[in-house]
Design an enzyme around this catalytic site. Structure first.
Site, PDB file in Angstrom:
ATOM      1  N   LYS A  77       0.845  -1.211   0.000  1.00 49.93           N
ATOM      2  CA  LYS A  77       0.000   0.000   0.000  1.00 49.93           C
ATOM      3  C   LYS A  77       0.873   1.250   0.000  1.00 49.93           C
ATOM      4  CE  LYS A  77      -1.728   1.602   4.077  1.00 49.93           C
ATOM      5  NZ  LYS A  77      -1.317   3.010   4.247  1.00 49.93           N
ATOM      6  N   ASN A  78       1.892   1.251   0.867  1.00 49.37           N
ATOM      7  CA  ASN A  78       2.681   2.481   1.029  1.00 49.37           C
ATOM      8  C   ASN A  78       3.640   2.743  -0.135  1.00 49.37           C
ATOM      9  OD1 ASN A  78       1.335   2.976   3.354  1.00 49.37           O
ATOM     10  ND2 ASN A  78       3.059   2.647   4.741  1.00 49.37           N
ATOM     11  N   ARG A 103      -4.244  10.480   4.515  1.00 53.54           N
ATOM     12  CA  ARG A 103      -3.244  11.539   4.567  1.00 53.54           C
ATOM     13  C   ARG A 103      -2.342  11.559   3.323  1.00 53.54           C
ATOM     14  NH1 ARG A 103      -1.623  14.200   8.623  1.00 53.54           N
ATOM     15  NH2 ARG A 103       0.434  14.046   7.713  1.00 53.54           N
ATOM     16  N   CYS A 105      -4.233  12.809  12.935  1.00 48.28           N
ATOM     17  CA  CYS A 105      -5.011  11.576  12.964  1.00 48.28           C
ATOM     18  C   CYS A 105      -4.773  10.921  14.313  1.00 48.28           C
ATOM     19  CB  CYS A 105      -4.649  10.650  11.808  1.00 48.28           C
ATOM     20  SG  CYS A 105      -3.070   9.862  11.989  1.00 48.28           S
ATOM     21  N   ARG A 140       0.906  14.881  13.055  1.00 48.67           N
ATOM     22  CA  ARG A 140       1.287  14.673  11.659  1.00 48.67           C
ATOM     23  C   ARG A 140       1.230  15.931  10.786  1.00 48.67           C
ATOM     24  NH1 ARG A 140      -0.653   8.735   9.851  1.00 48.67           N
ATOM     25  NH2 ARG A 140       1.177   8.951   8.557  1.00 48.67           N
ATOM     26  N   LYS A 159      14.163  16.582   9.381  1.00 51.67           N
ATOM     27  CA  LYS A 159      13.856  15.309  10.038  1.00 51.67           C
ATOM     28  C   LYS A 159      13.598  14.300   8.931  1.00 51.67           C
ATOM     29  CE  LYS A 159      10.405  13.800  13.399  1.00 51.67           C
ATOM     30  NZ  LYS A 159       9.230  14.215  14.172  1.00 51.67           N
ATOM     31  N   VAL A 160      13.891  13.038   9.195  1.00 55.32           N
ATOM     32  CA  VAL A 160      13.632  12.031   8.161  1.00 55.32           C
ATOM     33  C   VAL A 160      12.118  11.845   8.029  1.00 55.32           C
ATOM     34  CG1 VAL A 160      13.906   9.613   7.508  1.00 55.32           C
ATOM     35  CG2 VAL A 160      15.809  10.834   8.572  1.00 55.32           C
ATOM     36  N   SER A 161      11.582  12.152   6.862  1.00 55.76           N
ATOM     37  CA  SER A 161      10.140  12.004   6.634  1.00 55.76           C
ATOM     38  C   SER A 161       9.910  11.244   5.333  1.00 55.76           C
ATOM     39  CB  SER A 161       9.478  13.379   6.559  1.00 55.76           C
ATOM     40  OG  SER A 161       8.248  13.297   5.861  1.00 55.76           O
ATOM     41  N   VAL A 162       9.150  10.170   5.429  1.00 58.75           N
ATOM     42  CA  VAL A 162       8.869   9.355   4.242  1.00 58.75           C
ATOM     43  C   VAL A 162       8.080  10.178   3.230  1.00 58.75           C
ATOM     44  CG1 VAL A 162       7.624   7.295   3.432  1.00 58.75           C
ATOM     45  CG2 VAL A 162       8.908   7.210   5.585  1.00 58.75           C
ATOM     46  N   ASP A 182       5.136   0.906  11.935  1.00 57.96           N
ATOM     47  CA  ASP A 182       3.910   0.243  11.473  1.00 57.96           C
ATOM     48  C   ASP A 182       3.812  -1.221  11.928  1.00 57.96           C
ATOM     49  OD1 ASP A 182       3.160   2.574  10.286  1.00 57.96           O
ATOM     50  OD2 ASP A 182       3.519   1.938   8.219  1.00 57.96           O
ATOM     51  N   ILE A 231       8.722   7.427  16.462  1.00 53.94           N
ATOM     52  CA  ILE A 231       8.282   8.111  15.237  1.00 53.94           C
ATOM     53  C   ILE A 231       7.016   8.946  15.488  1.00 53.94           C
ATOM     54  CG2 ILE A 231       7.592   7.822  12.815  1.00 53.94           C
ATOM     55  CD1 ILE A 231      10.375   6.817  13.134  1.00 53.94           C
ATOM     56  N   ARG A 265      -8.489  -0.336   5.224  1.00 54.02           N
ATOM     57  CA  ARG A 265      -7.668   0.665   4.538  1.00 54.02           C
ATOM     58  C   ARG A 265      -6.354   0.054   4.057  1.00 54.02           C
ATOM     59  NH1 ARG A 265      -6.063   5.281   8.003  1.00 54.02           N
ATOM     60  NH2 ARG A 265      -4.797   5.478   6.142  1.00 54.02           N
TER      61      ARG A 265
HETATM   62  C1  UD1 Z   1       4.613   7.090   6.205  1.00 53.69           C
HETATM   63  C2  UD1 Z   1       3.748   5.864   6.090  1.00 53.69           C
HETATM   64  C3  UD1 Z   1       3.274   5.408   7.463  1.00 53.69           C
HETATM   65  C4  UD1 Z   1       4.479   5.211   8.387  1.00 53.69           C
HETATM   66  C5  UD1 Z   1       5.366   6.461   8.386  1.00 53.69           C
HETATM   67  C6  UD1 Z   1       6.653   6.257   9.178  1.00 53.69           C
HETATM   68  C7  UD1 Z   1       2.682   6.053   3.931  1.00 53.69           C
HETATM   69  C8  UD1 Z   1       1.460   6.317   3.158  1.00 53.69           C
HETATM   70  N1  UD1 Z   1       2.614   6.170   5.258  1.00 53.69           N
HETATM   71  O1  UD1 Z   1       3.819   8.136   6.757  1.00 53.69           O
HETATM   72  O2  UD1 Z   1       2.563   4.179   7.325  1.00 53.69           O
HETATM   73  O3  UD1 Z   1       4.019   4.957   9.691  1.00 53.69           O
HETATM   74  O4  UD1 Z   1       5.736   6.820   7.049  1.00 53.69           O
HETATM   75  O5  UD1 Z   1       7.372   5.181   8.674  1.00 53.69           O
HETATM   76  O6  UD1 Z   1       3.702   5.693   3.378  1.00 53.69           O
HETATM   77  N2  UD1 Z   1       6.633  14.973  10.283  1.00 53.69           N
HETATM   78  C9  UD1 Z   1       6.681  16.332  10.557  1.00 53.69           C
HETATM   79  N3  UD1 Z   1       6.486  17.218   9.529  1.00 53.69           N
HETATM   80  C10 UD1 Z   1       6.254  16.804   8.241  1.00 53.69           C
HETATM   81  C11 UD1 Z   1       6.237  15.410   7.968  1.00 53.69           C
HETATM   82  C12 UD1 Z   1       6.438  14.530   9.010  1.00 53.69           C
HETATM   83  O7  UD1 Z   1       6.883  16.728  11.702  1.00 53.69           O
HETATM   84  O8  UD1 Z   1       6.106  17.655   7.351  1.00 53.69           O
HETATM   85  C13 UD1 Z   1       6.839  13.997  11.389  1.00 53.69           C
HETATM   86  C14 UD1 Z   1       5.608  13.105  11.597  1.00 53.69           C
HETATM   87  O9  UD1 Z   1       4.619  13.720  12.404  1.00 53.69           O
HETATM   88  C15 UD1 Z   1       6.238  11.891  12.245  1.00 53.69           C
HETATM   89  C16 UD1 Z   1       7.599  11.799  11.557  1.00 53.69           C
HETATM   90  O10 UD1 Z   1       7.866  13.100  11.025  1.00 53.69           O
HETATM   91  O11 UD1 Z   1       6.413  12.110  13.611  1.00 53.69           O
HETATM   92  C17 UD1 Z   1       7.690  10.797  10.437  1.00 53.69           C
HETATM   93  O12 UD1 Z   1       6.591  10.971   9.565  1.00 53.69           O
HETATM   94  P1  UD1 Z   1       6.655  10.591   8.024  1.00 53.69           P
HETATM   95  O13 UD1 Z   1       7.860   9.737   7.788  1.00 53.69           O
HETATM   96  O14 UD1 Z   1       6.505  11.810   7.224  1.00 53.69           O
HETATM   97  O15 UD1 Z   1       5.357   9.680   7.881  1.00 53.69           O
HETATM   98  P2  UD1 Z   1       4.316   9.649   6.691  1.00 53.69           P
HETATM   99  O16 UD1 Z   1       4.994   9.881   5.400  1.00 53.69           O
HETATM  100  O17 UD1 Z   1       3.142  10.503   7.039  1.00 53.69           O
END
Ligand code: UD1
Length: 417
Positions: free
Chosen positions: A22-23, A92, A116, A121, A161-164, A305, A327, A397
């Protein structure tokens, strides 16, 4: 509202085919917006989030033909740049259309996804990075209104910060930006590698220059293509835990074991017998489950996850285990429901102390988010008697045909309307 009825405790035995991720599918689908050519995608999971993303793409003007888990997307006439609140609020990942729309049209209005149940987030990292590519951003009435009248311009971006999600949005956007973009402190999740492979197959110029640093040279036009999405590593991990917790014997296939090494090592530490073959893992659960301490972290660390699922397994361990959730700030909602089934979990901030030796008792339960829902199923699978799990729309979902897959390996589980 639909519910699941589960009768534990049965050993699971047999084979489970893992669905597409899914992701990985979600950013890949969003990135198809970059192209005006036909794109053929295979191995998409049949889950609600994918349906929502397809509806979102259609609302933007994509023409989509579906056939089982294959689809054909034609964006030759796609022109709209407005992603509504109604679609983004339920998922999201809707924010992932922001990058490609800006790259292609120089403007977009996308609903801000909001928080959420697992945390606030925010999307500040996505927005700050897009600003570096020359995008002007205004937030009005819950919408991100973004424009770059002269197109996106390549830049040097370091994620705070590392953000997916932010890494994905920026990779996609940079593919059509003028000049070169470097992205550093990137997420390196397998789903990101899959997105990059897909984009490269459409002609994009993307290269890793160090472990967390990417160089992307913008191209003028993105081609079409054919791609098969990677397996769902979280679904695979969930079935591995299901085998370990029921002292079962499962063969999990249609996967690449190399990608889930961290999870395999943890299951081995806990005492499961795990044999790894080319596209398959054979796991035999052990009666004795050993304690282990876990901290969630970006890949290649232990995935957040899978935190809820491993917590259920650790409830059965011989001693106390500590789980640190690093996370998301509010991702222990399942603990209260597990405690109602007899678990002894205490939460302090982002730490959960999980006492072992739990004999789960069946109960009527409430799912709170996607992974929390599946953790309740896992607990119900080893509780002797009937459990009912409410609010399973969360589960739908992200888990394809979960009751069918579990039934096939011996679980007594059914969906009630
Ligand atoms: C994705 C995954 C989710 C997984 C998460 C972490 C998808 C669709 N979802 O979510 O299943 O749990 O990665 O592996 O792939 N953050 C900020 N600012 C931002 C973006 C993120 O502060 O602009 C924070 C978030 O609140 C969180 C952390 O960074 O605490 C990591 O989030 P992120 O890696 O961005 O998660 P998602 O991409 O939303």
């Amino acid at each position: 509202m639909q519910k699941l009825e589960v009768f534990g405790a049965k050993k699971l035995k047999g084979q489970v085919k893992i669905s597409g991720s899914k992701n990985a599918s979600l950013p890949i689908l969003a990135s198809t917006l970059l192209s005006r050519k036909k794109i053929f995608l295979n191995n998409l999971p049949k889950v609600k989030d994918i349906e929502t993303m397809l509806i979102l793409l259609e609302s933007l003007g994509s023409k989509i033909k579906k056939n089982k888990n294959k689809i054909i997307i034609d964006n030759s006439k796609q022109k709209k740049t407005f992603a509504s609140y109604n679609l983004v609020k339920t998922m999201r990942a809707g924010i992932l259309v922001l990058g490609p729309l800006l790259a292609k049209f120089g403007k977009a209005k996308v609903s801000s996804p909001g928080g959420c149940s697992i945390g606030v987030r925010p999307i500040d990292i996505h927005l700050r990075a897009l600003q570096k590519l020359g995008v002007k951003i205004k937030i009005s009435q819950g919408y991100v209104i973004a424009s770059a009248p002269d197109g996106l311009v390549g830049s040097k971006i370091h994620f705070s910060k590392v953000s997916v999600g932010a890494t994905e949005n920026l990779i996609i956007a940079s593919c059509l930006a003028k000049g070169t973009t470097t992205l550093s402190n990137c997420a390196i999740e397998p789903e990101i590698q899959d997105l990059i492979k897909f984009l490269k197959s459409m002609g994009c110029n993307i290269k890793w220059i160090s472990k967390r640093k990417l160089k992307i040279i913008g191209i003028k036009e993105v081609g079409g293509g054919k791609y098969s999405v990677m397996f769902d590593r979280i679904e695979a991990g969930t079935y591995l835990v299901a085998a370990a917790i029921t002292h079962g014997n499962l063969k999990i296939y249609n996967i690449v074991p190399e990608i889930i090494k961290t999870e395999i090592n943890i299951l081995r530490k806990i005492g499961a017998n795990v044999k790894v073959k080319k596209n398959l893992i054979h796991i035999i659960g052990n009666k004795k489950i050993r304690k282990v301490n876990i901290k969630t972290a970006p890949y290649p660390g232990f995935p957040t996850d899978l935190q809820a699922q491993i917590m259920v397994l650790l409830c059965k361990a011989n001693k106390k285990s500590l789980i640190i959730e690093d996370i998301f700030e509010n991702r222990f909602m399942h603990a209260a429901e597990l405690n109602r089934m007899g678990a002894k979990i205490s939460i302090k901030g982002n730490k959960a102390l999980v006492n072992g030796n739990t004999n789960f008792a069946p109960a009527e339960l409430m799912a709170t988010d996607l992974r929390a829902s599946v953790s309740l199923i896992l607990a119900a699978l080893c509780a002797k008697g009937k459990s009912i799990i409410n609010r399973i729309y969360h589960l739908d979902r992200g888990y394809e045909s979960i009751e069918k897959k579990l039934k096939k390996v011996g679980a007594k589980i059914r969906r009630l309307n």
